[in-house]
Write a protein that holds these residues in place. Structure first.
Motif, PDB file in Angstrom:
ATOM      1  N   GLU A 184     -41.664 -61.926  44.800  1.00 43.22           N
ATOM      2  CA  GLU A 184     -40.329 -61.987  45.387  1.00 43.22           C
ATOM      3  C   GLU A 184     -40.327 -61.445  46.826  1.00 43.22           C
ATOM      4  N   LYS A 185     -41.342 -60.643  47.172  1.00 40.11           N
ATOM      5  CA  LYS A 185     -41.488 -60.109  48.534  1.00 40.11           C
ATOM      6  C   LYS A 185     -42.583 -60.848  49.308  1.00 40.11           C
ATOM      7  N   ASN A 186     -43.076 -61.964  48.742  1.00 41.08           N
ATOM      8  CA  ASN A 186     -44.167 -62.744  49.343  1.00 41.08           C
ATOM      9  C   ASN A 186     -45.470 -61.954  49.468  1.00 41.08           C
ATOM     10  N   MET A 214     -53.321 -49.285  52.947  1.00 43.11           N
ATOM     11  CA  MET A 214     -53.000 -50.384  52.035  1.00 43.11           C
ATOM     12  C   MET A 214     -53.925 -50.287  50.831  1.00 43.11           C
ATOM     13  N   SER A 215     -53.385 -50.544  49.673  1.00 42.82           N
ATOM     14  CA  SER A 215     -54.171 -50.440  48.459  1.00 42.82           C
ATOM     15  C   SER A 215     -54.510 -51.812  47.900  1.00 42.82           C
ATOM     16  N   ILE A 216     -53.496 -52.639  47.712  1.00 43.45           N
ATOM     17  CA  ILE A 216     -53.733 -53.969  47.155  1.00 43.45           C
ATOM     18  C   ILE A 216     -52.605 -54.883  47.606  1.00 43.45           C
ATOM     19  N   GLY A 217     -52.972 -56.088  47.991  1.00 42.39           N
ATOM     20  CA  GLY A 217     -51.991 -57.102  48.310  1.00 42.39           C
ATOM     21  C   GLY A 217     -51.782 -57.325  49.793  1.00 42.39           C
ATOM     22  N   LEU A 218     -51.397 -58.565  50.113  1.00 42.31           N
ATOM     23  CA  LEU A 218     -51.071 -58.973  51.478  1.00 42.31           C
ATOM     24  C   LEU A 218     -49.896 -59.925  51.439  1.00 42.31           C
ATOM     25  N   LYS A 219     -49.115 -59.887  52.502  1.00 44.71           N
ATOM     26  CA  LYS A 219     -48.039 -60.852  52.663  1.00 44.71           C
ATOM     27  C   LYS A 219     -48.664 -62.229  52.866  1.00 44.71           C
ATOM     28  N   ILE A 220     -48.054 -63.240  52.273  1.00 43.32           N
ATOM     29  CA  ILE A 220     -48.568 -64.604  52.380  1.00 43.32           C
ATOM     30  C   ILE A 220     -48.764 -64.971  53.847  1.00 43.32           C
ATOM     31  N   GLY A 221     -49.931 -65.529  54.155  1.00 48.73           N
ATOM     32  CA  GLY A 221     -50.230 -65.997  55.495  1.00 48.73           C
ATOM     33  C   GLY A 221     -50.863 -64.976  56.416  1.00 48.73           C
TER      34      GLY A 221
END
Length: 182
Positions: free
Chosen positions: A101-103, A1-8
């Protein structure tokens, strides 16, 4: 993973130099949009602390003299992918960016009144943990433990850090005052 996470969700990774570069790019966008309405913007949070694990979400604090000064830029910020979410805490407004849009959230932008407690806490904690590697490593271990325990429960993860963060903030504020006297 480089950057970002799904909400929650929660996951932590070792520090990456790329996070610093992404923070700088976003700060440049904020400066271009907000112009004189921005007093200061800085990379904060765990991605700004060298050598520790962090959620791959960039935190930036934006200091303003009045919230109205940033709200008038909401449309232009949204066009640049920085979207207003809510008043996150009393006296603190949260903007996010990412693949919304993909959370997936990649950046949290915390807007506060420059020079007040929220601003100082963000800066002092970052600087204190970068200057005190033992405390930074203690924080990193806690984050790894909580991420493994609560990978689908961001609230529990955050709550699990709250006592430690309060202790660090006390130490960081004392440390900062001592530095200013020297």
């Amino acid at each position: 993973m480089s950057i970002g996470l799904k909400i929650g969700t929660v996951a932590v990774e070792q520090h990456k130099v790329k996070w610093e570069l992404l923070a700088e790019e976003t700060i440049q966008i904020l400066k271009e949009v907000l112009k004189e309405d921005l007093i200061d913007a800085q990379h904060i949070g765990s991605t700004a602390i060298k050598k520790i694990c962090a959620k791959p979400i960039i935190d930036i604090v934006v200091g303003v003299s009045s919230f109205d000064k940033i709200f008038k830029h909401n449309d232009e910020l949204a066009q640049r992918g920085i979207v207003y979410r809510r008043e996150d805490h009393p006296g603190q407004h949260l903007y996010v960016s990412g693949e919304l849009e993909k959370n997936i959230q990649t950046h949290y932008i915390h807007v506060v009144i420059w020079g007040q407690a929220s601003w100082n806490n963000y800066i002092n904690m970052r600087d204190y943990l970068n200057a005190h590697e033992d405390k930074a490593m203690e924080y990193s271990k806690l984050k790894v433990y909580l991420a493994e325990k609560f990978p689908e429960d961001r609230i529990a993860y955050t709550n699990g850090k709250s006592d430690f963060i309060e202790d660090i903030l006390r130490s960081a504020n004392i440390w900062k005052m001592q530095q200013q006297r020297e």
